[in-house]
Design a protein around this motif. Structure first.
Motif, mmCIF file in Angstrom:
data_model
loop_
_atom_site.group_PDB
_atom_site.id
_atom_site.type_symbol
_atom_site.label_atom_id
_atom_site.label_comp_id
_atom_site.label_asym_id
_atom_site.label_seq_id
_atom_site.Cartn_x
_atom_site.Cartn_y
_atom_site.Cartn_z
ATOM 1 N N ASP A 10 -3.394 -19.117 9.048
ATOM 2 C CA ASP A 10 -3.828 -20.204 8.172
ATOM 3 C C ASP A 10 -5.298 -20.124 7.766
ATOM 4 O O ASP A 10 -5.794 -20.981 7.042
ATOM 5 N N ASP A 11 -6.002 -19.082 8.200
ATOM 6 C CA ASP A 11 -7.375 -18.854 7.760
ATOM 7 C C ASP A 11 -7.328 -17.887 6.578
ATOM 8 O O ASP A 11 -7.012 -16.702 6.758
ATOM 9 N N PRO A 12 -7.639 -18.339 5.357
ATOM 10 C CA PRO A 12 -7.512 -17.486 4.166
ATOM 11 C C PRO A 12 -8.332 -16.209 4.253
ATOM 12 O O PRO A 12 -7.887 -15.153 3.801
ATOM 13 N N THR A 13 -9.525 -16.285 4.834
ATOM 14 C CA THR A 13 -10.374 -15.103 4.923
ATOM 15 C C THR A 13 -9.765 -14.057 5.842
ATOM 16 O O THR A 13 -9.685 -12.869 5.509
ATOM 17 N N VAL A 14 -9.330 -14.498 7.024
ATOM 18 C CA VAL A 14 -8.698 -13.579 7.969
ATOM 19 C C VAL A 14 -7.432 -12.996 7.350
ATOM 20 O O VAL A 14 -7.173 -11.788 7.443
ATOM 21 N N ALA A 15 -6.636 -13.844 6.716
ATOM 22 C CA ALA A 15 -5.389 -13.387 6.109
ATOM 23 C C ALA A 15 -5.636 -12.322 5.053
ATOM 24 O O ALA A 15 -4.925 -11.315 4.981
ATOM 25 N N GLU A 16 -6.668 -12.530 4.221
ATOM 26 C CA GLU A 16 -6.964 -11.579 3.146
ATOM 27 C C GLU A 16 -7.389 -10.224 3.710
ATOM 28 O O GLU A 16 -6.922 -9.174 3.246
ATOM 29 N N VAL A 17 -8.265 -10.250 4.701
ATOM 30 C CA VAL A 17 -8.763 -9.001 5.277
ATOM 31 C C VAL A 17 -7.643 -8.241 5.976
ATOM 32 O O VAL A 17 -7.482 -7.021 5.803
ATOM 33 N N VAL A 18 -6.859 -8.938 6.790
ATOM 34 C CA VAL A 18 -5.770 -8.290 7.518
ATOM 35 C C VAL A 18 -4.748 -7.715 6.542
ATOM 36 O O VAL A 18 -4.274 -6.579 6.701
ATOM 37 N N THR A 19 -4.401 -8.487 5.526
ATOM 38 C CA THR A 19 -3.434 -8.010 4.534
ATOM 39 C C THR A 19 -3.927 -6.731 3.864
ATOM 40 O O THR A 19 -3.168 -5.769 3.687
ATOM 41 N N ARG A 20 -5.201 -6.700 3.503
ATOM 42 C CA ARG A 20 -5.760 -5.533 2.822
ATOM 43 C C ARG A 20 -5.677 -4.293 3.712
ATOM 44 O O ARG A 20 -5.294 -3.212 3.245
ATOM 45 N N TYR A 21 -6.005 -4.435 4.987
ATOM 46 C CA TYR A 21 -5.963 -3.287 5.886
ATOM 47 C C TYR A 21 -4.534 -2.795 6.106
ATOM 48 O O TYR A 21 -4.280 -1.587 6.134
ATOM 49 N N LEU A 22 -3.604 -3.724 6.274
ATOM 50 C CA LEU A 22 -2.214 -3.317 6.517
ATOM 51 C C LEU A 22 -1.600 -2.692 5.274
ATOM 52 O O LEU A 22 -0.825 -1.725 5.367
ATOM 53 N N GLU A 23 -1.914 -3.230 4.102
ATOM 54 C CA GLU A 23 -1.404 -2.649 2.861
ATOM 55 C C GLU A 23 -2.007 -1.261 2.634
ATOM 56 O O GLU A 23 -1.340 -0.376 2.079
ATOM 57 N N ARG A 24 -3.228 -1.064 3.081
ATOM 58 C CA ARG A 24 -3.868 0.252 2.957
ATOM 59 C C ARG A 24 -3.096 1.300 3.751
ATOM 60 O O ARG A 24 -3.089 2.491 3.389
ATOM 61 N N ASP A 25 -2.425 0.868 4.831
ATOM 62 C CA ASP A 25 -1.608 1.783 5.631
ATOM 63 C C ASP A 25 -0.196 1.930 5.074
ATOM 64 O O ASP A 25 0.646 2.584 5.704
ATOM 65 N N GLY A 26 0.073 1.302 3.940
ATOM 66 C CA GLY A 26 1.370 1.470 3.303
ATOM 67 C C GLY A 26 2.400 0.408 3.623
ATOM 68 O O GLY A 26 3.563 0.529 3.229
ATOM 69 N N HIS A 27 1.995 -0.652 4.322
ATOM 70 C CA HIS A 27 2.942 -1.697 4.690
ATOM 71 C C HIS A 27 3.094 -2.726 3.566
ATOM 72 O O HIS A 27 2.164 -2.945 2.778
ATOM 73 N N LEU A 28 4.247 -3.341 3.519
ATOM 74 C CA LEU A 28 4.483 -4.463 2.616
ATOM 75 C C LEU A 28 4.230 -5.738 3.413
ATOM 76 O O LEU A 28 4.938 -6.020 4.381
#
Length: 231
Positions: A10-28
């Protein structure tokens, strides 16, 4: 090793950063901040991995984890507050495969995600076959099934890995760090992870978990699997 990951944060900043890193590894990555919505989406179509804050805004992390575990063996990584040992223990008690404390390095989380996904996929691979028996305890490695007498025993993926590792090495004492390395694949980590998983296994396969006969404590060392001569 790409996967569909549901992130509950529920923290938008944490969510954005984590999403970016995981998507960089090819995850959906699908990110939600509402616990009830996350549970509904996960039940409608289980993800390959769930990453969630232990206490998201509405429905708490343990409830989401428990309800998912009732339906599917979805791997779970929990995010906990730094220094909140109680949160980490609760996460492990309800079956989380791993946890990362806040604040954390997004890259560390990405590596933990890869590790948990790899172990989950290795557990379902056909190479791990055979049947382990000890009295009334039967472990079918290929089917990923455990029975105690006629009753089926439900284990998380990590509990299953720990049990099979111990049964394949009877009467051999393992330290907690050794089990973290050989079962979890961690070169470092909190040894309470092992302690909690051993306690949960004892509750499921021992007739008296307070006086275990199979998974015994080797004081000053760690744990050893002691086969029973008779059921």
């Amino acid at each position: 090793m790409s996967a569909r990951i549901l992130l509950v944060e529920d923290d938008p900043t944490v969510a954005e950063v984590v999403t970016r890193y995981l998507e960089r590894d090819g995850h959906l990555v699908e990110c939600v901040g509402d616990g009830a919505e996350a549970l509904g989406r996960a039940l409608a179509g289980p993800p390959d991995l769930l990453v969630l804050d232990l206490r998201p805004s509405e429905t708490d992390g343990p409830q989401i984890c428990r309800k998912l575990r009732e339906r599917w063996p979805v791997p779970v990584i929990m995010l906990t507050a730094l220094g909140e040992e109680t949160d980490r223990i609760v996460g492990l008690e309800i079956g989380a495969d791993d946890y990362v404390t806040k604040p954390f390095s997004p890259r560390e989380l990405a590596l933990r995600v890869q590790s948990v996904l790899r172990r989950a996929r290795d557990a379902s691979a056909p190479a791990g076959t055979g049947v382990l028996r000890d009295g009334d305890l039967t472990v079918d490695v290929g089917a990923h099934e455990v029975r105690l007498g006629e009753a089926e025993v439900t284990l998380t993926a990590r509990e299953f890995d720990l049990l099979t590792h111990l049964m394949r090495n009877p009467r051999q004492a393992f330290s907690r760090p050794a089990l973290l390395d050989q079962v979890w694949g961690w070169s470092f980590g909190d040894s309470s992870t092992v302690t909690v998983h051993v306690r949960r296994l004892r509750e499921k396969i021992e007739r008296d978990p307070t006086a275990p006969r199979r998974i015994v404590t080797v004081w000053g060392v760690g744990y050893r699997y002691e086969p029973l001569a008779v059921p």
